[in-house]
Design an enzyme around this catalytic site. Structure first.
Site, PDB file in Angstrom:
ATOM      1  N   GLY A 209     -19.113  -2.621  13.007  1.00  0.00           N
ATOM      2  CA  GLY A 209     -18.416  -3.794  12.494  1.00  0.00           C
ATOM      3  C   GLY A 209     -16.993  -3.464  12.107  1.00  0.00           C
TER       4      GLY A 209
ATOM      5  N   ASP B  20      -9.021  -9.226   8.106  1.00  0.00           N
ATOM      6  CA  ASP B  20      -8.914 -10.294   7.107  1.00  0.00           C
ATOM      7  C   ASP B  20      -7.546 -10.979   7.123  1.00  0.00           C
ATOM      8  OD1 ASP B  20     -11.401  -9.336   6.399  1.00  0.00           O
ATOM      9  OD2 ASP B  20     -10.823  -8.656   4.395  1.00  0.00           O
TER      10      ASP B  20
ATOM     11  N   TYR C  85     -14.977 -13.028   9.829  1.00  0.00           N
ATOM     12  CA  TYR C  85     -16.053 -12.086   9.465  1.00  0.00           C
ATOM     13  C   TYR C  85     -17.299 -12.837   8.969  1.00  0.00           C
ATOM     14  CZ  TYR C  85     -18.052  -7.913   7.137  1.00  0.00           C
ATOM     15  OH  TYR C  85     -18.853  -6.879   6.722  1.00  0.00           O
TER      16      TYR C  85
ATOM     17  N   PRO D 184     -25.518  -6.090   3.159  1.00  0.00           N
ATOM     18  CA  PRO D 184     -24.915  -5.321   2.066  1.00  0.00           C
ATOM     19  C   PRO D 184     -23.959  -6.188   1.264  1.00  0.00           C
ATOM     20  CG  PRO D 184     -24.641  -4.216   4.210  1.00  0.00           C
ATOM     21  CD  PRO D 184     -25.080  -5.614   4.486  1.00  0.00           C
TER      22      PRO D 184
HETATM   23  P1  NAD Z   1     -17.050   1.701   8.652  1.00  0.00           P
HETATM   24  O1  NAD Z   1     -15.716   1.230   9.090  1.00  0.00           O
HETATM   25  O2  NAD Z   1     -17.146   2.930   7.822  1.00  0.00           O
HETATM   26  O3  NAD Z   1     -18.031   1.876   9.887  1.00  0.00           O
HETATM   27  C1  NAD Z   1     -18.074   0.987  10.967  1.00  0.00           C
HETATM   28  C2  NAD Z   1     -18.212   1.795  12.227  1.00  0.00           C
HETATM   29  O4  NAD Z   1     -18.289   0.908  13.342  1.00  0.00           O
HETATM   30  C3  NAD Z   1     -17.005   2.720  12.447  1.00  0.00           C
HETATM   31  O5  NAD Z   1     -17.453   4.022  12.741  1.00  0.00           O
HETATM   32  C4  NAD Z   1     -16.327   2.094  13.650  1.00  0.00           C
HETATM   33  O6  NAD Z   1     -15.632   3.019  14.454  1.00  0.00           O
HETATM   34  C5  NAD Z   1     -17.526   1.489  14.362  1.00  0.00           C
HETATM   35  N1  NAD Z   1     -17.109   0.500  15.346  1.00  0.00           N
HETATM   36  C6  NAD Z   1     -16.142  -0.452  15.202  1.00  0.00           C
HETATM   37  N2  NAD Z   1     -16.002  -1.124  16.360  1.00  0.00           N
HETATM   38  C7  NAD Z   1     -16.899  -0.593  17.235  1.00  0.00           C
HETATM   39  C8  NAD Z   1     -17.202  -0.855  18.588  1.00  0.00           C
HETATM   40  N3  NAD Z   1     -16.570  -1.820  19.269  1.00  0.00           N
HETATM   41  N4  NAD Z   1     -18.158  -0.102  19.187  1.00  0.00           N
HETATM   42  C9  NAD Z   1     -18.802   0.874  18.511  1.00  0.00           C
HETATM   43  N5  NAD Z   1     -18.546   1.176  17.219  1.00  0.00           N
HETATM   44  C10 NAD Z   1     -17.597   0.450  16.593  1.00  0.00           C
HETATM   45  O7  NAD Z   1     -17.681   0.454   7.875  1.00  0.00           O
HETATM   46  P2  NAD Z   1     -19.023   0.340   7.040  1.00  0.00           P
HETATM   47  O8  NAD Z   1     -18.638  -0.133   5.707  1.00  0.00           O
HETATM   48  O9  NAD Z   1     -19.860   1.543   7.202  1.00  0.00           O
HETATM   49  O10 NAD Z   1     -19.712  -0.904   7.796  1.00  0.00           O
HETATM   50  C11 NAD Z   1     -20.896  -0.807   8.548  1.00  0.00           C
HETATM   51  C12 NAD Z   1     -21.470  -2.198   8.712  1.00  0.00           C
HETATM   52  O11 NAD Z   1     -21.797  -2.731   7.424  1.00  0.00           O
HETATM   53  C13 NAD Z   1     -20.500  -3.190   9.358  1.00  0.00           C
HETATM   54  O12 NAD Z   1     -21.206  -4.047  10.225  1.00  0.00           O
HETATM   55  C14 NAD Z   1     -19.964  -3.950   8.170  1.00  0.00           C
HETATM   56  O13 NAD Z   1     -19.505  -5.227   8.525  1.00  0.00           O
HETATM   57  C15 NAD Z   1     -21.194  -3.994   7.283  1.00  0.00           C
HETATM   58  N6  NAD Z   1     -20.903  -4.260   5.879  1.00  0.00           N
HETATM   59  C16 NAD Z   1     -20.171  -3.382   5.144  1.00  0.00           C
HETATM   60  C17 NAD Z   1     -19.927  -3.673   3.804  1.00  0.00           C
HETATM   61  C18 NAD Z   1     -19.150  -2.757   2.908  1.00  0.00           C
HETATM   62  O14 NAD Z   1     -18.906  -3.123   1.747  1.00  0.00           O
HETATM   63  N7  NAD Z   1     -18.748  -1.570   3.352  1.00  0.00           N
HETATM   64  C19 NAD Z   1     -20.428  -4.860   3.252  1.00  0.00           C
HETATM   65  C20 NAD Z   1     -21.165  -5.718   4.039  1.00  0.00           C
HETATM   66  C21 NAD Z   1     -21.404  -5.411   5.356  1.00  0.00           C
END
Ligand code: NAD
Length: 250
Positions: free
Chosen positions: A93, A97, A156, A186
Site C-alpha cells: 500500500g 495524501d 486512500y 490497522p
Molecule cells: P510501508 O510503506 O512500510 O510498507 C508498504 C510496502 O508496500 C512497502 O515495502 C512498499 O514498497 C510496498 N509497495 C508499495 N507499492 C507496491 C507495489 N506496487 N508492489 C509491491 N509492493 C509495493 O507501510 P506500512 O505502514 O507497513 O503499510 C502496510 C499496509 O498497511 C498498507 O496497505 C497500508 O495502507 C496499511 N495500513 C498502514 C497503517 C499505518 O498506520 N502504518 C494504517 C492502516 C493501514
C-alpha cells in the site's frame, strides 16, 4: 500430514509486512515476501536473519502488484519455486495524501492501483490453486480510515473501503471451498508510512487513540496470524479492527 504451508505477503518487506512475515515464519509457514523497490529486500533479509529465520523459512520476490501482468509473473515464479500459495496477505500500500481540491488524477490513480487493483491482480492468480486444494486463507490489509474516512485521503479511504467490499463478496463466493477471506484494519501503526508524517501531526493523532499509543507491526501480525491459522476456519468475511479502540469513535 500436509507439507509446510506457503504464504505470499505483498509489500512484505515494508513495516507491517515485515512484522507479518516474522510472525508467520514463527508459526512454521514458509513466507514469500514480495517487494517492488530494488534493494529493499536486503534490509528485510537481514531483519529476518537477525530474528533467527533462515533461507528454509523465507524468500523474497520482486514484482509490482499494481500491474496485472507483473503480479501474474510474480505469482507464477513463486508457485514454480515454492509451490501453491496457501495464505495470501494483500499488504502492499501507499499514500498520496492531499485534500480533494488539490488531489491530482495521478495521486488518485496511484493509490487505487496500488491499494485496490493489487488485491484483484494478485488474488486472481492464487484463487484457483486454493479452490483445487480446498484450503486457503486470504487476508487483506485495509485501514480504519477506509471505514471512517480521513481528511486528505479521499483516494486512500476509497481504496481501503473498496478492499472491505472485495473481502466480503469474495468470502461469500469461496466459503464452501474451504477458503476464508478476511480483512484486518490497522489504526495508526509505527512504520515508514507514518514516520513520513510531521511530528506534530503524529502527536495529534496519538492524542485521539484510546490506548494512548501508536500500534506496532506485531499488533497487526498477531491478528493476521490468527486469521491464517487452522483454528480460524469458521471466520470469514470479517473486518478485524486493530487500532487501540479508535473505531469506537465511529
Ligand atoms: P510501508 O510503506 O512500510 O510498507 C508498504 C510496502 O508496500 C512497502 O515495502 C512498499 O514498497 C510496498 N509497495 C508499495 N507499492 C507496491 C507495489 N506496487 N508492489 C509491491 N509492493 C509495493 O507501510 P506500512 O505502514 O507497513 O503499510 C502496510 C499496509 O498497511 C498498507 O496497505 C497500508 O495502507 C496499511 N495500513 C498502514 C497503517 C499505518 O498506520 N502504518 C494504517 C492502516 C493501514
Amino acid at each position: 500430514m500436509k507439507q509446510q504451508r506457503v504464504a505470499l505477503v505483498t509489500g512484505g518487506v515494508g513495516g507491517i509486512g515485515t512484522g507479518i512475515c516474522k510472525r508467520l515464519a514463527a508459526d512454521n509457514i514458509f513466507v514469500v515476501a514480495n517487494f517492488v523497490v530494488p534493494g529493499s529486500e536486503v534490509a528485510f533479509e537481514s531483519a529476518m536473519n537477525n530474528a533467527g529465520f533462515g533461507s528454509d523459512q523465507f524468500a523474497t520476490i520482486a514484482g509490482d502488484v499494481s500491474q496485472y501482468d507483473a503480479a501474474e509473473e510474480m505469482v507464477a515464479q513463486s508457485v514454480t519455486k515454492f509451490g501453491t500459495i496457501d495464505v495470501l496477505v494483500n499488504c502492499a500500500g501507499i499514500t498520496r495524501d492531499a485534500s480533494f481540491r488539490k488531489m491530482t488524477l495521478e495521486h488518485w490513480r496511484a493509490v487505487m492501483a496500488t491499494n485496490l487493483d493489487s488485491a484483484f491482480n494478485v488474488t486472481k492468480q492464487v484463487i484457483e490453486g486454493m479452490v483445487a486444494q480446498e484450503w486457503g486463507r486470504i487476508i487483506n490489509i485495509s485501514s480504519v480510515n477506509g471505514v471512517k474516512g480521513a481528511f486528505g485521503q479521499t483516494n486512500y479511504a476509497a481504496a481501503k473501503a473498496g478492499i472491505l467490499g472485495f473481502t466480503k463478496s469474495l468470502a461469500l463466493e469461496v466459503a464452501k471451498k474451504g477458503i476464508t477471506v478476511n480483512a484486518v484494519s490497522p489504526g495508526f501503526i509505527d512504520t515508514p508510512m507514518t514516520k513520513a508524517m510531521p511530528d506534530s501531526a503524529r502527536q495529534a493523532v496519538v492524542a485521539t487513540i484510546p490506548s494512548e499509543r501508536m500500534g506496532v507491526p506485531d499488533d497487526i501480525a498477531n491478528a493476521v496470524a490468527y486469521l491464517a491459522s487452522e483454528g480460524a476456519s469458521y471466520v470469514t468475511g470479517t473486518n478485524l479492527s486493530v487500532n487501540g479502540g479508535v473505531h469506537l469513535y465511529q
